[in-house]
Design a protein around this motif. Structure first.
Motif, short mmCIF file in Angstrom:
data_model
loop_
_atom_site.label_atom_id
_atom_site.label_comp_id
_atom_site.label_asym_id
_atom_site.label_seq_id
_atom_site.Cartn_x
_atom_site.Cartn_y
_atom_site.Cartn_z
N ASN A 61 2.59 -4.94 -24.80
CA ASN A 61 3.07 -5.74 -23.68
C ASN A 61 4.59 -5.68 -23.68
N GLN A 62 5.18 -5.10 -22.64
CA GLN A 62 6.62 -4.95 -22.55
C GLN A 62 7.28 -6.13 -21.85
N VAL A 66 4.43 -5.64 -17.36
CA VAL A 66 4.21 -4.22 -17.62
C VAL A 66 3.64 -4.04 -19.02
N THR A 68 2.61 -0.94 -21.71
CA THR A 68 2.70 0.49 -22.00
C THR A 68 1.47 0.90 -22.80
N ASP A 92 3.19 3.37 -18.32
CA ASP A 92 3.45 1.97 -17.98
C ASP A 92 2.53 1.57 -16.84
N SER A 95 0.44 -5.21 -15.43
CA SER A 95 -0.53 -6.00 -16.20
C SER A 95 -1.68 -6.53 -15.35
#
Length: 102
Positions: A61-62, A66, A68, A92, A95
């Motif tokens: 979780n970035q 988003v 990845t 990417d 979510s």
């Protein structure tokens, strides 16, 4: 005595460092179809790819909605990129297309 103080400072320093739980690899499943272009390398180059509902991938979780995902494992083909045989390993994805698998 100085060595004891240095050891204490070092110990406190390493234990106070917290890991960012958001950057741990987790398993995610698609909850909706997601279509995108991915680099597949070789003669084909770029291809359209649709990820189906229920497909599972590991990811990070970035933040900023988003995630990845690792869509391919690393191999020797990707060591000296860019070249014509390189392929895409990470993607990417917003979510909203994924759910975390516990």
């Amino acid at each position: 005595m100085k060595k004891l103080i240095y050891l204490l400072i070092l110990t406190l320093g390493t234990t106070s460092c917290s890991s960012d739980d958001e950057n741990i690899n987790n398993t995610y499943a698609f909850i909706a179809e997601y279509s995108t272009k991915v680099t597949v390398g070789g003669v084909i180059g770029i291809s359209d790819r649709t990820f189906k509902i229920g497909e599972k991938y590991t990811g990070v979780n970035q933040g900023n909605n988003v995630i990845t995902l690792r869509i391919a494992e690393h191999s020797e083909l990707n060591n000296d990129c860019p070249n014509s045989w390189c392929y895409q390993e990470l993607l990417d994805v917003p979510s909203e297309f994924l759910k975390l698998i516990e």
